[in-house]
Motif scaffolding. Structure first.
Motif: not given
Length: 497
Positions: A301-306, A334-341, A368-377, A407-412
Motif C-alpha cells: 500500500c504506502t510501500v508503493a507510493t514511498e 498502470t502499476l501492479l504494485p507487488f513489491f512484496n509479492g 506517483y499517481r499510478a502507484a496510488m491508483e495501483g494500491a487502491t485497485y 488526494a488518496w481519500k478522494q481517489m478511494i
C-alpha cells in the motif's frame, strides 16, 4: 488524571498514543522508526529487540507527569510474525514478518498434508497463505535447525511485547487467527493443522494459552520503573493491528467497513458470526472484541507510493502536490504494485510491474499517481469478493498513514463509489489499543459498559474530512480499473507459467 496508552508495533515504526478519556483528547504521541531486513528470496525480518528499543524511545519522549498518570496500556502489533523463544524466554532468531513470502512453498506442503486448500478452510476457516505464521515454522526447521531444536514457545509480535511488559505468555483470538492454526469458528487450535505443520512435535505445547477480551495483567515492576510508569499499570490483552484498528474506527458493530492505509492495505468489517468463504477469498479472522472480522489484506500500500517517491528522489509530501497535475488513469500508466509479492490476489512470487509506458507519460507525477491508483485497485479487487458474497456497505471509514492524504481519500471515494469518513484520531490501531485498555480497566473495576458502547462514545468521526464520490471520476475509474484487471490477469498467467 487517568490516562490510557496504546502502543502500535508496525513494520516501519513503533507508535505510542496517550488518551485522556475524561476530556476525550489525545494528550501525547510519540514514534520511533524501525529497520527492515530484506532478502532476495522474499524474506522480510526484524529483530525483536528493535521493538523493545522503540517502546523505550517512545516513552522517553513523554513528559514524566504524563507517564505517571497512565493507568492502563494495550499493545497493537503487526500480525503473523514468528517470534521463536527458548526455554528461558530468549529470542532465538530474527522475526519473520507478515510480508515475508520466502515460505510460500511450505504453505502448500501444510495444506497438502490435510487434503488441500478447501479442506484447510473446512478445518480452520482459512487457507495457509504466505506470510501467515504457520509456514514459518517448517521453514525454520529446514533453514535454521538450531532454532527449531531449541524452540520452546511461539509468540506473535504483539504477544512478545506483552511478554516483555508482563512476564506472561498469552495470545488472544484476533491475532491468533492470523497464525493459520486457529479454528476461527470455535476459537480453538486445530489439532489437524498443527500436526500437518509439524508431525514430529506437539506444537500445542509451544503455544501459550488464549485469553478473552477484557483480560488484564500486571506490569513487571522493573519494566515499569524503566519506562517511568506506575507499578499499578494494567496491561490489557491487546491484539493484531487490524483488530485494534477495528476498535479505533468503530468497527465493532455490523455493516461498517474500515480501510487501513499502511505499509499493507486492509479492508475489514465486524460480524457477529464467522464469515468464512469456501474459496478463501478473504481472511475469516476473529475480532479482538468477541466477534469476527472478515478481512482483505494487500501487501503493498504506502510501500508503493514511498518506493516511487524514492525512485524519483522526492518526498511523499511533494508527491501529494504532484497528484493535482495529473488525471485519473495516469495518462495510460498502470502499476501492479507487488513489491512484496502479493496476498490479494494470492501471488506470493509476483513482482511489481509498470505497464503502458510511452515517451510522454513516464513522468514522476504520473508514476506517483499510478502507484496510488495501483494500491487502491488492489484493495478494490479484494472488495469485489466481499460484494460478490452479498456483503453491503454504505461508507468506508479510513485510517492509517495514507488517510492523511486528501488526494488518496478522494481517489478511494471515486474508485469504490462510496463516501469516505475519517475518524478524529487517524492512527486507528494505536487509538484502538488505548480504547481497549480503557474498557478493560473499567471492566476490571466492575463497570458494565460494553465495548461497542464505549467505542461509540469515543471514536468520533471528523466530519470536516469526509469525502463524497465525484460521479464523473467514478465513471472514469471504472474504465481504468478494468485496464488494471486485464494487466493483472496477464501477469497472473506469466506468474503461473
Amino acid at each position: 488524571m487517568s490516562l490510557y496508552a496504546g502502543i502500535d508495533a508496525g513494520t516501519q515504526s513503533i507508535k505510542l498514543l496517550v488518551y485522556d478519556a475524561q476530556s476525550r483528547q489525545v494528550v501525547a504521541t510519540a514514534s520511533a522508526p524501525l529497520e527492515l531486513i530484506s532478502g532476495a528470496d522474499g524474506s522480510r525480518e526484524q529483530l525483536a529487540s528493535w521493538w523493545i528499543d522503540g517502546v523505550h524511545a517512545c516513552f522517553a519522549q513523554l513528559d514524566a507527569s504524563i507517564r505517571a498518570s497512565i493507568v492502563a496500556i494495550a499493545v497493537s502489533g503487526q500480525q503473523h510474525g514468528f517470534v521463536p523463544l527458548g526455554r528461558e524466554g530468549e529470542v532465538l532468531a530474527p522475526v519473520k514478518l507478515w510480508c515475508d513470502t520466502s515460505s510460500a512453498h511450505e504453505c502448500q506442503q501444510i495444506m497438502q498434508a490435510v487434503g488441500g486448500e478447501r479442506r484447510c478452510i473446512e478445518l480452520a476457516g482459512n487457507p495457509i497463505l504466505p506470510g501467515y505464521t504457520a509456514s514459518k515454522l517448517p521453514w525454520t526447521r529446514h533453514h535454521r535447525p538450531e532454532v527449531y531444536r531449541d524452540l520452546a514457545v511461539i509468540l506473535l509480535p504483539h504477544d512478545y511485547l506483552n511478554f516483555y511488559l508482563t512476564g506472561e505468555r498469552f495470545m488472544e483470538a484476533g491475532d491468533a487467527s492470523g497464525t493459520g492454526w486457529l479454528d476461527v469458528r470455535t476459537r480453538q487450535w486445530s489439532p489437524e493443522l498443527l500436526a500437518a505443520t509439524d508431525p514430529d512435535r506437539d506444537l500445542l505445547q509451544c503455544l501459550p494459552p488464549l485469553v478473552g477480551p477484557g483480560t488484564t495483567f500486571s506490569i513487571v515492576p522493573t519494566i515499569a520503573a524503566a519506562l517511568g510508569l506506575s507499578h499499578a499499570v494494567r496491561i490489557a490483552a491487546g491484539g493484531g493491528d487490524n483488530m485494534m484498528a477495528a476498535i479505533g474506527t468503530g468497527c465493532v458493530v455490523p455493516d461498517r467497513l474500515s480501510m487501513s492505509l499502511g505499509t499493507s492495505g486492509t479492508l475489514f468489517a465486524y460480524a457477529d458470526r464467522p464469515v468464512v468463504d469456501a474459496n478463501g477469498s478473504w481472511a475469516a479472522f476473529c475480532s479482538s472484541s468477541g466477534g469476527w472480522l472478515p478481512l482483505i489484506c494487500t501487501m503493498n500500500c504506502t510501500v508503493a507510493t514511498e518506493t516511487i517517491a524514492r525512485l524519483f528522489d522526492f518526498s511523499v509530501g511533494q508527491g501529494e502536490a504532484m497528484i493535482g497535475a495529473t488525471s485519473p488513469g495516469a495518462a495510460g500508466l498502470t502499476l501492479l504494485p507487488f513489491f512484496n509479492g502479493e496476498r490479494t490476489p494470492n501471488l506470493p512470487d509476483a513482482r511489481a510491474s509498470m505497464l503502458g509506458m510511452d515517451l510522454r507519460n513516464v513522468t514522476p507525477a504520473n508514476c506517483y499517481r499510478a502507484a496510488m491508483e495501483g494500491a487502491t485497485y488492489t484493495m478494490k479487487y479484494g472488495y469485489d469478493a466481499f460484494a460478490a458474497a452479498g456483503l453491503e456497505f454504505d461508507t468506508i471509514v479510513l485510517t492509517g498513514g495514507g488517510s492523511k492524504s486528501a488526494a488518496w481519500k478522494q481517489m478511494i471515494a471515486d474508485i469504490f463509489d462510496l463516501p469516505v469518513e475519517v475518524p478524529r484520531q487517524a492512527e486507528g490501531a494505536a487509538f484502538g489499543a488505548a480504547l481497549q485498555a480503557l474498557w478493560s480497566q473499567l471492566r476490571e473495576n466492575g463497570d458494565g459498559t460494553t465495548l461497542p458502547e464505549l467505542v461509540a462514545q469515543h471514536a468520533a468521526i471528523d466530519l470536516s474530512l469526509s469525502i463524497r464520490p465525484d460521479p464523473v471520476r467514478v465513471d472514469e475509474y471504472q474504465m481504468h480499473y478494468a485496464r488494471f484487471l486485464r494487466h493483472l490477469e496477464a501477469v497472473r498467467a506469466l506468474d503461473a507459467a
